[in-house]
Design a protein around this motif. Structure first.
Motif, short mmCIF file in Angstrom:
data_model
loop_
_atom_site.label_atom_id
_atom_site.label_comp_id
_atom_site.label_asym_id
_atom_site.label_seq_id
_atom_site.Cartn_x
_atom_site.Cartn_y
_atom_site.Cartn_z
N ASP A 90 0.81 -1.20 0.00
CA ASP A 90 0.00 0.00 0.00
C ASP A 90 0.85 1.27 0.00
O ASP A 90 0.46 2.27 -0.56
CB ASP A 90 -0.99 -0.01 1.16
N ARG A 91 2.04 1.21 0.58
CA ARG A 91 2.90 2.39 0.57
C ARG A 91 3.36 2.74 -0.83
O ARG A 91 3.48 3.91 -1.17
CB ARG A 91 4.16 2.14 1.41
N ILE A 92 3.64 1.74 -1.62
CA ILE A 92 4.21 2.01 -2.94
C ILE A 92 3.21 1.84 -4.08
O ILE A 92 3.56 2.00 -5.24
CB ILE A 92 5.46 1.13 -3.18
N SER A 93 1.97 1.57 -3.75
CA SER A 93 0.96 1.36 -4.80
C SER A 93 0.80 2.59 -5.68
O SER A 93 0.50 2.46 -6.87
CB SER A 93 -0.38 0.95 -4.18
N VAL A 94 1.00 3.76 -5.14
CA VAL A 94 0.84 4.98 -5.94
C VAL A 94 1.90 5.05 -7.04
O VAL A 94 1.63 5.55 -8.13
CB VAL A 94 0.84 6.24 -5.05
N SER A 95 3.08 4.51 -6.78
CA SER A 95 4.11 4.54 -7.83
C SER A 95 3.76 3.57 -8.97
O SER A 95 4.07 3.84 -10.13
CB SER A 95 5.48 4.24 -7.26
N VAL A 96 3.12 2.46 -8.62
CA VAL A 96 2.69 1.50 -9.66
C VAL A 96 1.61 2.14 -10.53
O VAL A 96 1.61 1.98 -11.75
CB VAL A 96 2.17 0.20 -9.02
N ALA A 97 0.73 2.89 -9.91
CA ALA A 97 -0.37 3.53 -10.65
C ALA A 97 0.03 4.89 -11.22
O ALA A 97 -0.77 5.51 -11.92
CB ALA A 97 -1.57 3.70 -9.72
N GLY A 98 1.24 5.33 -10.94
CA GLY A 98 1.69 6.66 -11.34
C GLY A 98 1.43 7.04 -12.79
O GLY A 98 0.86 8.11 -13.06
N PRO A 99 1.83 6.21 -13.76
CA PRO A 99 1.59 6.60 -15.16
C PRO A 99 0.11 6.81 -15.49
O PRO A 99 -0.24 7.76 -16.20
CB PRO A 99 2.17 5.43 -15.96
N GLN A 100 -0.77 5.97 -14.94
CA GLN A 100 -2.20 6.15 -15.20
C GLN A 100 -2.74 7.39 -14.48
O GLN A 100 -3.59 8.09 -15.02
CB GLN A 100 -2.98 4.90 -14.79
N LEU A 101 -2.26 7.63 -13.26
CA LEU A 101 -2.68 8.83 -12.54
C LEU A 101 -2.25 10.09 -13.29
O LEU A 101 -3.01 11.05 -13.41
CB LEU A 101 -2.09 8.86 -11.13
N GLU A 102 -1.03 10.04 -13.80
CA GLU A 102 -0.49 11.17 -14.55
C GLU A 102 -1.36 11.48 -15.76
O GLU A 102 -1.70 12.64 -16.02
CB GLU A 102 0.94 10.83 -14.97
N ARG A 103 -1.76 10.45 -16.49
CA ARG A 103 -2.61 10.64 -17.67
C ARG A 103 -4.03 11.07 -17.27
O ARG A 103 -4.61 11.96 -17.89
CB ARG A 103 -2.67 9.37 -18.51
N SER A 104 -4.59 10.41 -16.25
CA SER A 104 -5.98 10.69 -15.86
C SER A 104 -6.19 12.12 -15.37
O SER A 104 -7.21 12.74 -15.67
CB SER A 104 -6.42 9.73 -14.75
N PHE A 105 -5.21 12.63 -14.63
CA PHE A 105 -5.38 13.95 -14.01
C PHE A 105 -4.43 15.00 -14.58
O PHE A 105 -4.33 16.10 -14.02
CB PHE A 105 -5.21 13.83 -12.50
N HIS A 106 -3.74 14.66 -15.67
CA HIS A 106 -2.82 15.60 -16.33
C HIS A 106 -1.83 16.20 -15.31
O HIS A 106 -1.67 17.41 -15.21
CB HIS A 106 -3.58 16.69 -17.06
N LEU A 107 -1.20 15.31 -14.56
CA LEU A 107 -0.28 15.74 -13.50
C LEU A 107 1.08 16.11 -14.09
O LEU A 107 1.57 15.46 -15.03
CB LEU A 107 -0.09 14.62 -12.48
N THR A 108 1.68 17.12 -13.50
CA THR A 108 3.04 17.49 -13.87
C THR A 108 4.00 16.55 -13.13
O THR A 108 3.60 15.90 -12.15
CB THR A 108 3.35 18.93 -13.46
N PRO A 109 5.25 16.49 -13.55
CA PRO A 109 6.22 15.67 -12.80
C PRO A 109 6.34 16.09 -11.33
O PRO A 109 6.50 15.24 -10.46
CB PRO A 109 7.53 15.90 -13.56
N VAL A 110 6.24 17.38 -11.06
CA VAL A 110 6.31 17.86 -9.67
C VAL A 110 5.10 17.35 -8.88
O VAL A 110 5.24 16.89 -7.74
CB VAL A 110 6.40 19.41 -9.62
N GLU A 111 3.91 17.42 -9.46
CA GLU A 111 2.72 16.92 -8.77
C GLU A 111 2.81 15.42 -8.52
O GLU A 111 2.46 14.94 -7.44
CB GLU A 111 1.45 17.25 -9.58
#
Length: 176
Positions: free
Chosen positions: A1-22
């Motif tokens: 659960d601690r690192i799950s966000v890194s696994v989902a990172g590319p999809q989160l980046e696309r879904s919410f148009h996140l910058t690298p800083v975000e």
């Protein structure tokens, strides 16, 4: 659960148009609250005990993962990651305290090593499981999967763990 966000990172980046800083901020949000609360949580554990704090901790980290699955953007995921850090802060100090309660000095290093290897091995199992859920079902299901597994852990901890003072001692005659 601690690192799950890194696994989902590319999809989160696309879904919410996140910058690298975000994205980097989301990756580190867990550790901000986790690191800041280590000492205060140690005091709370000493006052309230492993059973009470451990139960709330496990329950809240299930909630944090579920909130992540339902988040609508950066702010929601950020808040859920901060909550996850808060919720998981007691896990290592509580395990150390429980080890001190339940094991004699001569067995504490081994029992601590077992706990620690279990925590590390969960990444070996968890990362591919979350990745499979994210790839096949989407990032929300990745977090929902972790929330469900965390809830199972909470239920197991709630049912199984007991403070040693509430445990019945086994006498030598019962062992024979």
């Amino acid at each position: 659960d601690r690192i799950s966000v890194s696994v989902a990172g590319p999809q989160l980046e696309r879904s919410f148009h996140l910058t690298p800083v975000e994205l980097g901020t989301l990756f580190s949000a867990f550790f901000w609250s986790y690191a800041l609360l280590q000492i205060p949580v140690g005091v709370v554990l000493d006052r309230l005990g492993v059973t009470r704090v451990g139960r709330w901790s496990a329950f809240l980290w299930s909630v944090a993962q579920a909130l992540t699955a339902f988040a609508g953007g950066f702010a929601g995921i950020f808040a859920a990651r901060l909550l996850l850090g808060i919720a998981e802060t007691p896990s290592f100090p509580a395990s150390s305290k429980a080890t001190g309660y339940w094991f004699p000095r001569s067995e504490r290093a081994f029992s601590t090593a077992l706990y620690d290897v279990g925590a590390k091995f969960s990444n070996v199992i968890g990362v591919p499981l979350v990745a499979l859920a994210v790839v096949r079902l989407g990032w929300r299901w990745g977090f929902a999967t972790v929330a469900a597994l965390s809830l199972v852990y909470f239920l197991a901890f709630y049912v199984i763990y007991r403070d040693p003072s509430k445990s019945r001692s086994v006498t030598a005659s019962e062992l024979a």
